[in-house]
Design a protein around this motif. Sequence first.
Motif, PDB file in Angstrom:
ATOM      1  N   PRO A 111       0.868  -1.181   0.000  1.00  0.00           N
ATOM      2  CA  PRO A 111       0.000   0.000   0.000  1.00  0.00           C
ATOM      3  C   PRO A 111       0.905   1.232   0.000  1.00  0.00           C
ATOM      4  CG  PRO A 111      -0.559  -1.472   1.833  1.00  0.00           C
ATOM      5  CD  PRO A 111       0.732  -1.966   1.240  1.00  0.00           C
ATOM      6  N   ILE A 112       0.397   2.340  -0.460  1.00  0.00           N
ATOM      7  CA  ILE A 112       1.153   3.575  -0.244  1.00  0.00           C
ATOM      8  C   ILE A 112       0.602   4.161   1.050  1.00  0.00           C
ATOM      9  CG2 ILE A 112       1.971   4.021  -2.564  1.00  0.00           C
ATOM     10  CD1 ILE A 112      -0.505   5.775  -3.008  1.00  0.00           C
ATOM     11  N   TYR A 113       1.507   4.601   1.898  1.00  0.00           N
ATOM     12  CA  TYR A 113       1.134   4.911   3.282  1.00  0.00           C
ATOM     13  C   TYR A 113       0.768   6.383   3.453  1.00  0.00           C
ATOM     14  CZ  TYR A 113       3.264   0.366   3.615  1.00  0.00           C
ATOM     15  OH  TYR A 113       3.561  -0.958   3.397  1.00  0.00           O
ATOM     16  N   TYR A 114      -0.231   6.604   4.301  1.00  0.00           N
ATOM     17  CA  TYR A 114      -0.664   7.978   4.561  1.00  0.00           C
ATOM     18  C   TYR A 114       0.442   8.758   5.253  1.00  0.00           C
ATOM     19  CZ  TYR A 114      -5.547   6.881   3.509  1.00  0.00           C
ATOM     20  OH  TYR A 114      -6.706   6.529   2.885  1.00  0.00           O
ATOM     21  N   VAL A 115       0.604   9.997   4.802  1.00  0.00           N
ATOM     22  CA  VAL A 115       1.681  10.809   5.386  1.00  0.00           C
ATOM     23  C   VAL A 115       1.230  11.606   6.609  1.00  0.00           C
ATOM     24  CG1 VAL A 115       3.183  11.073   3.382  1.00  0.00           C
ATOM     25  CG2 VAL A 115       1.201  12.571   3.647  1.00  0.00           C
TER      26      VAL A 115
ATOM     27  N   TYR B  97       5.863  -3.747   8.271  1.00  0.00           N
ATOM     28  CA  TYR B  97       5.605  -5.180   8.060  1.00  0.00           C
ATOM     29  C   TYR B  97       5.290  -5.473   6.591  1.00  0.00           C
ATOM     30  CZ  TYR B  97       3.303  -9.720   8.222  1.00  0.00           C
ATOM     31  OH  TYR B  97       2.950 -11.024   7.977  1.00  0.00           O
ATOM     32  N   THR B  98       4.333  -4.751   6.021  1.00  0.00           N
ATOM     33  CA  THR B  98       3.947  -5.048   4.638  1.00  0.00           C
ATOM     34  C   THR B  98       5.135  -4.816   3.708  1.00  0.00           C
ATOM     35  OG1 THR B  98       1.804  -4.129   5.258  1.00  0.00           O
ATOM     36  CG2 THR B  98       2.087  -4.733   2.966  1.00  0.00           C
ATOM     37  N   THR B  99       5.901  -3.772   3.985  1.00  0.00           N
ATOM     38  CA  THR B  99       7.039  -3.461   3.117  1.00  0.00           C
ATOM     39  C   THR B  99       8.114  -4.545   3.240  1.00  0.00           C
ATOM     40  OG1 THR B  99       6.460  -1.163   3.446  1.00  0.00           O
ATOM     41  CG2 THR B  99       8.558  -1.575   2.389  1.00  0.00           C
TER      42      THR B  99
ATOM     43  N   THR C 230       4.173   6.710  -0.744  1.00  0.00           N
ATOM     44  CA  THR C 230       3.287   7.419   0.190  1.00  0.00           C
ATOM     45  C   THR C 230       2.071   8.009  -0.515  1.00  0.00           C
ATOM     46  OG1 THR C 230       4.940   9.183  -0.009  1.00  0.00           O
ATOM     47  CG2 THR C 230       4.840   8.016   2.082  1.00  0.00           C
ATOM     48  N   ASP C 231       0.973   8.000   0.246  1.00  0.00           N
ATOM     49  CA  ASP C 231      -0.336   8.473  -0.197  1.00  0.00           C
ATOM     50  C   ASP C 231      -0.500   9.843   0.463  1.00  0.00           C
ATOM     51  OD1 ASP C 231      -2.955   8.676  -0.940  1.00  0.00           O
ATOM     52  OD2 ASP C 231      -3.638   6.833   0.047  1.00  0.00           O
ATOM     53  N   GLU C 232      -0.459  10.900  -0.318  1.00  0.00           N
ATOM     54  CA  GLU C 232      -0.219  12.218   0.289  1.00  0.00           C
ATOM     55  C   GLU C 232      -1.387  13.188   0.236  1.00  0.00           C
ATOM     56  OE1 GLU C 232       3.538  13.675  -1.111  1.00  0.00           O
ATOM     57  OE2 GLU C 232       4.578  11.881  -0.392  1.00  0.00           O
TER      58      GLU C 232
ATOM     59  N   ILE D 176      -1.226  -6.099   0.875  1.00  0.00           N
ATOM     60  CA  ILE D 176      -1.961  -5.064   1.618  1.00  0.00           C
ATOM     61  C   ILE D 176      -2.397  -5.620   2.971  1.00  0.00           C
ATOM     62  CG2 ILE D 176      -2.895  -3.900  -0.436  1.00  0.00           C
ATOM     63  CD1 ILE D 176      -5.575  -5.397   0.206  1.00  0.00           C
ATOM     64  N   GLY D 177      -2.939  -4.747   3.824  1.00  0.00           N
ATOM     65  CA  GLY D 177      -3.549  -5.189   5.071  1.00  0.00           C
ATOM     66  C   GLY D 177      -5.039  -5.413   4.839  1.00  0.00           C
ATOM     67  N   LYS D 178      -5.640  -6.182   5.739  1.00  0.00           N
ATOM     68  CA  LYS D 178      -7.029  -6.623   5.540  1.00  0.00           C
ATOM     69  C   LYS D 178      -8.039  -5.474   5.474  1.00  0.00           C
ATOM     70  CE  LYS D 178      -7.555  -7.337  10.537  1.00  0.00           C
ATOM     71  NZ  LYS D 178      -7.868  -8.266  11.630  1.00  0.00           N
ATOM     72  N   GLU D 179      -7.709  -4.332   6.098  1.00  0.00           N
ATOM     73  CA  GLU D 179      -8.718  -3.276   6.207  1.00  0.00           C
ATOM     74  C   GLU D 179      -8.929  -2.517   4.897  1.00  0.00           C
ATOM     75  OE1 GLU D 179      -5.642  -2.763   6.488  1.00  0.00           O
ATOM     76  OE2 GLU D 179      -5.086  -0.673   6.783  1.00  0.00           O
ATOM     77  N   ILE D 180      -8.042  -2.741   3.922  1.00  0.00           N
ATOM     78  CA  ILE D 180      -8.192  -2.004   2.662  1.00  0.00           C
ATOM     79  C   ILE D 180      -8.433  -2.957   1.489  1.00  0.00           C
ATOM     80  CG2 ILE D 180      -6.929   0.042   3.425  1.00  0.00           C
ATOM     81  CD1 ILE D 180      -4.455  -0.975   2.014  1.00  0.00           C
ATOM     82  N   LEU D 181      -9.007  -4.107   1.848  1.00  0.00           N
ATOM     83  CA  LEU D 181      -9.196  -5.149   0.831  1.00  0.00           C
ATOM     84  C   LEU D 181     -10.239  -4.768  -0.217  1.00  0.00           C
ATOM     85  CD1 LEU D 181      -8.630  -7.936  -0.258  1.00  0.00           C
ATOM     86  CD2 LEU D 181     -10.174  -8.890   1.455  1.00  0.00           C
TER      87      LEU D 181
ATOM     88  N   PHE E  15      -3.464  -8.304  11.086  1.00  0.00           N
ATOM     89  CA  PHE E  15      -2.800  -7.230  11.840  1.00  0.00           C
ATOM     90  C   PHE E  15      -1.890  -7.739  12.955  1.00  0.00           C
ATOM     91  CE2 PHE E  15      -5.060  -2.925  11.235  1.00  0.00           C
ATOM     92  CZ  PHE E  15      -4.917  -3.042   9.865  1.00  0.00           C
ATOM     93  N   TRP E  16      -0.865  -6.960  13.196  1.00  0.00           N
ATOM     94  CA  TRP E  16      -0.073  -7.160  14.413  1.00  0.00           C
ATOM     95  C   TRP E  16      -0.862  -6.558  15.570  1.00  0.00           C
ATOM     96  CZ3 TRP E  16       4.085 -10.022  15.251  1.00  0.00           C
ATOM     97  CH2 TRP E  16       4.935 -10.323  14.194  1.00  0.00           C
ATOM     98  N   ILE E  17      -0.915  -7.298  16.650  1.00  0.00           N
ATOM     99  CA  ILE E  17      -1.414  -6.715  17.890  1.00  0.00           C
ATOM    100  C   ILE E  17      -0.253  -6.798  18.887  1.00  0.00           C
ATOM    101  CG2 ILE E  17      -3.842  -7.212  17.460  1.00  0.00           C
ATOM    102  CD1 ILE E  17      -3.568  -9.687  19.184  1.00  0.00           C
TER     103      ILE E  17
HETATM  104  N1  MSP Z   1      -3.169   5.090   2.007  1.00  0.00           N
HETATM  105  C1  MSP Z   1      -3.932   3.909   2.229  1.00  0.00           C
HETATM  106  C2  MSP Z   1      -3.534   2.815   1.267  1.00  0.00           C
HETATM  107  C3  MSP Z   1      -3.661   3.170  -0.186  1.00  0.00           C
HETATM  108  S1  MSP Z   1      -3.085   1.883  -1.212  1.00  0.00           S
HETATM  109  C4  MSP Z   1      -3.546   2.283  -2.761  1.00  0.00           C
HETATM  110  C5  MSP Z   1      -3.703   3.426   3.648  1.00  0.00           C
HETATM  111  N2  MSP Z   1      -2.589   3.863   4.236  1.00  0.00           N
HETATM  112  S2  MSP Z   1      -2.125   3.486   5.729  1.00  0.00           S
HETATM  113  O1  MSP Z   1      -1.010   4.342   6.027  1.00  0.00           O
HETATM  114  O2  MSP Z   1      -3.217   3.528   6.626  1.00  0.00           O
HETATM  115  O3  MSP Z   1      -1.527   2.059   5.645  1.00  0.00           O
HETATM  116  C6  MSP Z   1      -2.341   0.961   5.760  1.00  0.00           C
HETATM  117  C7  MSP Z   1      -1.472  -0.294   5.698  1.00  0.00           C
HETATM  118  O4  MSP Z   1      -0.540  -0.332   6.794  1.00  0.00           O
HETATM  119  C8  MSP Z   1      -2.271  -1.562   5.863  1.00  0.00           C
HETATM  120  O5  MSP Z   1      -2.918  -1.978   4.712  1.00  0.00           O
HETATM  121  C9  MSP Z   1      -1.180  -2.503   6.258  1.00  0.00           C
HETATM  122  O6  MSP Z   1      -0.427  -2.783   5.133  1.00  0.00           O
HETATM  123  C10 MSP Z   1      -0.373  -1.664   7.220  1.00  0.00           C
HETATM  124  N3  MSP Z   1      -0.831  -1.766   8.616  1.00  0.00           N
HETATM  125  C11 MSP Z   1      -1.309  -0.742   9.396  1.00  0.00           C
HETATM  126  N4  MSP Z   1      -1.494  -1.224  10.664  1.00  0.00           N
HETATM  127  C12 MSP Z   1      -1.175  -2.527  10.708  1.00  0.00           C
HETATM  128  C13 MSP Z   1      -1.025  -3.480  11.750  1.00  0.00           C
HETATM  129  N5  MSP Z   1      -1.334  -3.240  13.012  1.00  0.00           N
HETATM  130  N6  MSP Z   1      -0.503  -4.691  11.413  1.00  0.00           N
HETATM  131  C14 MSP Z   1      -0.088  -4.983  10.143  1.00  0.00           C
HETATM  132  N7  MSP Z   1      -0.194  -4.098   9.157  1.00  0.00           N
HETATM  133  C15 MSP Z   1      -0.945  -2.952   9.333  1.00  0.00           C
HETATM  134  O7  MSP Z   1      -4.521   2.678   4.128  1.00  0.00           O
END
Ligand code: MSP
Length: 557
Positions: A12-16, A26-28, A51-53, A271-276, A303-305
């Motif tokens: 996923p690209i991560y929120y800034v 973890y995903t990376t 990154t998702d900006e 990806i993580g499950k929440e953005i499936l 997810f990691w807890i």
């Molecule tokens: N920007 C969106 C993704 C867009 S992709 C086209 C987004 N960003 S995020 O910064 O919230 O990152 C979400 C991702 O971070 C999850 O899908 C997962 O890969 C990772 N994780 C965030 N919390 C996590 C855990 N506690 N455990 C494992 N991975 C999780 O959603």
Amino acid sequence: MPGTKPYYITTPIYYVNDRPHVGSCYTTLLADCAARFMRAAGRPTYFLTGTDEHGQKVEKSAAAKGVTPKQLADENADHFKAAFDFLHCTHDHFIRTTDAAHEAQVQEALRRLIKSGDVYLGTFEGWYDEGQEEYVTDNQAREKDYKAFNGQPLIKAKEENYYFRLSAFQKRLEEFFDKNLDFVRPEGRRNEVLGRLKMGLQDVPVSRTNFSWGIPFPKDIDPTGKHVTYVWIDALFNYITALNLLAPPNARDESANPVAANFWPAQIHAIGKEILWFHAVIWPALLMALNLPTPHCVYAHSFWIREGRKMSKSLGNFIDLETIHAYCDTYSVDAWRWFMLTQGPIEATDADFSHAKFIEVYNADLANGIGNAASRVLNMIEKYFGGSVPESRGLNDHADHDWPALAKAALDAATHGMNRFDLAGALSAGMFLSKRVDAYIVATEPFRMAKDPTRMPEVGSVLYNCAEALRLAATLLSCAMPSKMADVLQRFGQAPISDHARDEQRESRGQASLPLSELCQWGRLKPGTRVTKGESLFPRADPAASPPSSTSLVPDP
Ligand code: MSP
């Protein structure tokens, strides 16, 4: 050739508006491990993160901090880059959605979608999850008791927007899922998607008008300048804009990899499950609307807890970057990678991060496992053969230690596992060889044989087999622990496994190394090769010692 099929893997690209933490790392790391393995196997590989900006959340966080959204994005994109470098990730490209090339291509996609009629102007009223920046259906809102993902109330929102005609893709998507059983994995996640798909699809907004931090709709479509691209639509396109798939030839970014376009469709979107839902349903429908091929697999991990509890800012129990640094400083980056990759929530259940478990795995697999096996074998080669790999005379071949067959089985299992994105399974194949070395030493007792000078040829054979098995174990485990395994290989007189990352490194490294299938041929280790003992690779960890404490490395925003 079977090994040459391109392999494109994304995260996923991560929120800034947030810093990197255990989840994003973890995903990376998963993607890095798979990408390293595929490169070593000889497949042309492209690994993308970034990154998702854009979006309201970033706009609001920036305002709260008194900076512009772009300043916040610049600062945090740097944190993500630094974190992934620190963890030795070998992404080929780090995309930012504020990159001009990305923005222009998203606008191009919108133009094409308007032209084809898949995007239209309409009015919508529905339940909106502000934190996730997504609308939820009436059914979902009821099921969730009108609460957002973060526990805050859902908001009733009404907007005139551009919409993507997702509802028109219901049948095509159902057929697509029927034909592509491995499109969403693991299996349990696929069933979730199918269940929701059956409930019927609604059109989704692709523009927003209540804030401005986003890619503006092209002027030729929206002369009012009111509409900015909905952040999720903007974000999903990163997977193809990074390859310049939507760029007119004359607008291509010259610095981008010219062969990148050949990598589409992606092999794995990790990806993580929440953005499936976005990845499994909206994304293939958008691609279908654009007449582009769909990815092979969306892999949604769990997810990691932490110590049995969900991680959250309010509980203050997030495994943040500082904690990750502290573990890496104490036990090594590779030990951290190993724990993440083998104990993580890759399947459909969440995984618990506990300090006790970390120490248990570290000692069992690394300190008392491969670290100890390597040091025993190196010591004996030093002691009995003056530090030079002895010859194997084919003596002492126990039926249960048919080494050439074991080596082949390990490579096959690792390859099969990696092809399935079963990283823990793939890695256990390498670790298995190291465990067999221990068992072999116990069974053959070379240190006892060495007391009788007439048995030295046998001792030599045993140690040759041990050294060769460890060379193979280190080769197969390099994708998880690149530095430590390079160290093991070096001690056995071997070159490290090249990671072939990024162009400039590739050039400076010069020659490509042999593919895994050749490197893993039993018997490549030449008798007479000089070995070096070196320091302890993974010093034993004291289970009673308190967890490493994090010192703040980055100033609070
Ligand atoms: N920007 C969106 C993704 C867009 S992709 C086209 C987004 N960003 S995020 O910064 O919230 O990152 C979400 C991702 O971070 C999850 O899908 C997962 O890969 C990772 N994780 C965030 N919390 C996590 C855990 N506690 N455990 C494992 N991975 C999780 O959603």
